[in-house]
Design an enzyme around this catalytic site. Structure first.
Site, short mmCIF file in Angstrom:
data_model
loop_
_atom_site.label_atom_id
_atom_site.label_comp_id
_atom_site.label_asym_id
_atom_site.label_seq_id
_atom_site.Cartn_x
_atom_site.Cartn_y
_atom_site.Cartn_z
N TYR A 53 -21.91 -7.61 1.31
CA TYR A 53 -21.71 -6.50 0.38
C TYR A 53 -22.07 -6.89 -1.05
CZ TYR A 53 -19.82 -3.74 4.13
OH TYR A 53 -19.69 -3.03 5.31
N ARG A 56 -25.65 -6.05 -1.18
CA ARG A 56 -25.84 -4.59 -1.27
C ARG A 56 -25.53 -4.11 -2.69
NH1 ARG A 56 -26.61 -6.49 2.67
NH2 ARG A 56 -28.66 -6.41 1.73
N ASN A 87 -22.56 8.00 2.30
CA ASN A 87 -23.16 6.85 1.61
C ASN A 87 -22.15 6.19 0.68
OD1 ASN A 87 -25.54 7.54 2.89
ND2 ASN A 87 -26.24 8.81 1.19
N ASP A 89 -23.16 4.32 -1.96
CA ASP A 89 -23.78 4.11 -3.27
C ASP A 89 -23.30 5.17 -4.26
OD1 ASP A 89 -25.67 6.49 -3.22
OD2 ASP A 89 -26.37 5.43 -1.44
N HIS A 104 -16.93 7.23 3.32
CA HIS A 104 -16.92 5.86 3.84
C HIS A 104 -16.70 4.81 2.76
CE1 HIS A 104 -19.40 7.56 7.43
NE2 HIS A 104 -18.11 7.78 7.56
N SER A 171 -28.23 11.79 10.82
CA SER A 171 -28.47 12.13 12.22
C SER A 171 -27.22 12.64 12.91
CB SER A 171 -29.00 10.90 12.96
OG SER A 171 -28.09 9.83 12.87
N PRO A 195 -35.99 14.51 9.07
CA PRO A 195 -37.33 14.42 9.67
C PRO A 195 -37.32 14.10 11.16
CG PRO A 195 -36.86 12.44 8.40
CD PRO A 195 -35.72 13.38 8.16
N ALA A 213 -35.71 13.90 2.77
CA ALA A 213 -34.74 14.51 1.85
C ALA A 213 -35.42 15.08 0.60
CB ALA A 213 -33.68 13.47 1.46
#
Length: 228
Positions: A53, A56, A87, A89, A104, A171, A195, A213
């Protein structure tokens, strides 16, 4: 103002350069998901989880919101917008969106590994030995696989109130987040931008756009404004 609720997933952040494990073979940056995103992985190797992390978090400092994030933020001029994101972020925030539920968790926060209510801003690395005020090791403020999702009740409430429910870049393979589609009203307009075939049973009520997106939001923006 009409209420527009937007559920976003990894696909929207991928266009800013943040990788998603579900597009590949179940590995996330060459790590097995259970090793870096589960309570079992944390108990097995805290140093590995923290460094994963940390990487990230360092990457998040380097990326920027894309046009999809920005167009979503612009919709606040026309709708009462609520974002529910899977997400971790902060790209929605940086794009200017105001009302965001992070189902999350958040990468730029940490918490006590004994008490997830002890939360801290965390823009830099977390190291072994970094402690919360209760003396416990700090951990990423992330909802790992197998943990409860405390904001689901609030997210469900927002889904039920929506006049338009827009799904972007997910998804819908992760529950309980995917279950939000079962909460929307019968007369709520459901729009999906993704997509790829997801296998999720939208039924005939959904308007499905097989686009990325950013491309999807560019095509949809004016049409949404006309519905305001």
């Amino acid at each position: 103002m009409k209420k527009l609720t937007i559920l976003t997933g990894a696909g929207i952040s991928a266009e800013s350069g943040i990788k998603t494990f579900r597009d590949g073979d179940g590995l996330w940056e060459n790590h097995n998901i259970t090793d870096v995103a589960s309570p079992e992985g944390w108990r097995k190797d805290r140093a590995l989880v923290l460094e994963f992390y940390n990487q990230r978090r360092r990457q998040l400092h380097e990326v920027k919101p894309n046009d999809a994030h920005k167009l979503i933020a612009d919709l606040e001029e026309h709708f009462e917008v609520q974002i529910i994101t899977q997400n971790i972020d902060d790209l929605h925030e940086r794009a200017g969106s105001a009302n965001i539920l992070h189902l999350h968790g958040e990468l730029f926060k940490s918490c006590s590994c004994n008490n997830k209510n002890l939360i801290y801003e965390q823009k830099d690395d977390i190291s072994i030995g970094d402690k919360a005020e209760d003396g416990a090791q700090l951990r990423p403020f992330i909802v790992w696989f197998g943990e409860d999702v405390p904001l689901m009740y609030e997210a469900s409430k927002k889904a039920k109130e929506a006049d338009i429910f827009l799904v972007i870049g997910t998804s819908l393979q992760v529950y309980p987040a995917a279950g939000l589609l079962h909460d929307i009203k019968d007369d709520c307009l459901l729009i999906v931008i993704n997509p790829n075939e997801t296998g999720f049973g939208y039924g005939q009520r959904a308007v499905v756009m097989k686009e990325t997106a950013t491309k999807g939001m560019q095509l949809l923006y004016d049409k949404l404004v006309n519905l305001a």
